[in-house]
Write a protein that holds these residues in place. Structure first.
Motif, PDB file in Angstrom:
ATOM      1  N   GLY A  54      35.121  38.421  62.215  1.00  0.00           N
ATOM      2  CA  GLY A  54      34.445  37.784  63.443  1.00  0.00           C
ATOM      3  C   GLY A  54      33.080  38.451  63.809  1.00  0.00           C
ATOM      4  N   THR A  55      32.512  37.586  64.764  1.00  0.00           N
ATOM      5  CA  THR A  55      31.294  38.066  65.239  1.00  0.00           C
ATOM      6  C   THR A  55      31.329  38.425  66.641  1.00  0.00           C
ATOM      7  N   SER A  56      30.547  39.655  67.245  1.00  0.00           N
ATOM      8  CA  SER A  56      30.510  40.101  68.418  1.00  0.00           C
ATOM      9  C   SER A  56      29.199  40.570  68.645  1.00  0.00           C
ATOM     10  N   LEU A  57      29.071  40.884  70.203  1.00  0.00           N
ATOM     11  CA  LEU A  57      27.802  41.395  70.686  1.00  0.00           C
ATOM     12  C   LEU A  57      27.897  43.199  70.521  1.00  0.00           C
ATOM     13  N   THR A  58      26.947  43.905  70.068  1.00  0.00           N
ATOM     14  CA  THR A  58      27.042  45.161  70.367  1.00  0.00           C
ATOM     15  C   THR A  58      26.845  45.484  71.596  1.00  0.00           C
ATOM     16  N   VAL A  59      27.007  46.845  72.071  1.00  0.00           N
ATOM     17  CA  VAL A  59      26.781  47.496  73.319  1.00  0.00           C
ATOM     18  C   VAL A  59      25.345  47.166  74.103  1.00  0.00           C
ATOM     19  N   TYR A  60      24.434  47.389  72.639  1.00  0.00           N
ATOM     20  CA  TYR A  60      23.097  47.027  73.147  1.00  0.00           C
ATOM     21  C   TYR A  60      22.732  45.481  73.371  1.00  0.00           C
ATOM     22  N   GLY A  61      23.350  44.701  72.611  1.00  0.00           N
ATOM     23  CA  GLY A  61      23.538  43.080  72.880  1.00  0.00           C
ATOM     24  C   GLY A  61      23.980  42.849  74.435  1.00  0.00           C
ATOM     25  N   GLU A  62      25.024  43.425  74.637  1.00  0.00           N
ATOM     26  CA  GLU A  62      25.452  43.179  75.948  1.00  0.00           C
ATOM     27  C   GLU A  62      24.444  43.616  76.983  1.00  0.00           C
ATOM     28  N   ASN A  63      23.939  44.802  76.859  1.00  0.00           N
ATOM     29  CA  ASN A  63      22.947  45.030  77.843  1.00  0.00           C
ATOM     30  C   ASN A  63      21.635  44.203  77.909  1.00  0.00           C
ATOM     31  N   LEU A  64      21.493  43.741  76.510  1.00  0.00           N
ATOM     32  CA  LEU A  64      20.170  42.880  76.721  1.00  0.00           C
ATOM     33  C   LEU A  64      20.510  41.566  77.482  1.00  0.00           C
ATOM     34  N   LEU A  65      21.773  40.992  77.491  1.00  0.00           N
ATOM     35  CA  LEU A  65      22.056  39.961  78.075  1.00  0.00           C
ATOM     36  C   LEU A  65      22.241  40.357  79.627  1.00  0.00           C
ATOM     37  N   LYS A  66      22.436  41.366  80.134  1.00  0.00           N
ATOM     38  CA  LYS A  66      22.442  41.712  81.483  1.00  0.00           C
ATOM     39  C   LYS A  66      21.046  41.651  81.854  1.00  0.00           C
ATOM     40  N   THR A  67      20.277  42.561  81.133  1.00  0.00           N
ATOM     41  CA  THR A  67      18.697  42.528  81.540  1.00  0.00           C
ATOM     42  C   THR A  67      18.089  41.265  81.721  1.00  0.00           C
ATOM     43  N   TYR A  68      18.438  40.522  80.640  1.00  0.00           N
ATOM     44  CA  TYR A  68      17.941  39.091  80.882  1.00  0.00           C
ATOM     45  C   TYR A  68      18.004  38.497  81.982  1.00  0.00           C
ATOM     46  N   LEU A  69      19.473  38.346  82.175  1.00  0.00           N
ATOM     47  CA  LEU A  69      20.000  37.774  83.517  1.00  0.00           C
ATOM     48  C   LEU A  69      19.293  37.992  84.894  1.00  0.00           C
TER      49      LEU A  69
END
Length: 260
Positions: free
Chosen positions: A75-90
């Protein structure tokens, strides 16, 4: 009239987080599969992988990770870094939305007052621009007294209209910038002087730049805060002003503008 704008973050002068890629990251977060995520966006499977590869290559850490094979088929998933990027972008998206709403309120396309937008992009000519935190706001029928705590520990008082304070939506705890002209800053060598001016800051002269008629005086009021005054060169001589000399910088509260 509506005002809209896309939000794009760049890394190394290259587009990094575009809104389409953000949609893809949210879809990956939801589906756990890049093929399913590509269908939701929608974009081709190839384009989805190209976007993921670009983001992973540009960033300091991987944004998306993939597990192949296994009992569950990978499967494909977001890393912790990727999760934080989404929060920052929002968060940035919300800030952008607030800014665009302010532009909308300040602009009237029917009356042609688009020059208001131009004012926001202008460089401020005021020599003094000091940041601080709003301590309190005292409202009257017409005016508002805004008390701002500076890094130096001094409290700066600005007198603006009540309508201006409401338009800026100034609240206690807000970080604001105070603007005032150097020509509105008076200098006194008497640190015990009593004046009607609300702002009197004690400090030391850190620099003097002389010209034939006028001179610029920089007063260090502590902890990185300084006040610039332009007075006549003759006044420099009369007061016998020199560097490291203790002085008072005096500014009327009505001469101080506030930006947020």
């Amino acid at each position: 009239m509506e005002i809209s704008s896309n939000l794009t973050l760049e890394l190394l002068d290259q587009p990094f987080l575009l809104e389409k890629r953000i949609d893809l990251l949210f879809a990956i977060q939801k589906c756990g599969s890049i093929s399913q995520a590509a269908k939701e966006v929608p974009m081709s499977y190839k384009k989805a992988w190209e976007a993921v590869d670009t983001m992973n290559n540009l960033s300091s850490q991987a944004v998306v990770t993939t597990e192949k094979g296994g009992k569950g088929g990978g499967g494909t998933s977001l890393t912790v870094y990727g999760e934080n990027l989404l929060k920052t972008y929002l968060f940035l998206k919300e800030e952008q939305k607030s800014f665009l709403n302010r532009l909308k309120q300040m602009t009237d396309i029917d009356t042609g007052t688009l020059k208001t937008i131009g004012r926001l992009a202008m460089q401020i000519s005021a020599r003094n621009q000091i940041q601080g935190i709003v301590e309190s706001i005292i409202l009257s029928e017409v005016n508002a007294q805004v008390l701002i705590k500076l890094k130096s520990g001094n409290t700066l008082i600005s007198s603006i209209t009540k309508a201006a304070a409401q338009d800026l939506d100034i609240k206690k705890g807000d970080e604001v910038t105070a603007f005032f002209k150097s020509s509105n800053v008076l200098i006194s060598t008497d640190t015990n002087i009593v004046l009607s001016a609300r702002n009197k800051f004690e400090g030391k002269v850190s620099a003097i730049t002389k010209d034939v008629i006028n001179s610029e005086l920089v007063v260090d009021i502590g902890n990185g805060d300084s006040v610039v005054s332009v007075i006549t060169t003759n006044s420099i001589k009369t007061l016998d002003l020199k560097e490291e000399m203790p002085v008072c910088a005096i500014i009327k509260s009505s001469d101080i503008m506030i930006g947020k």
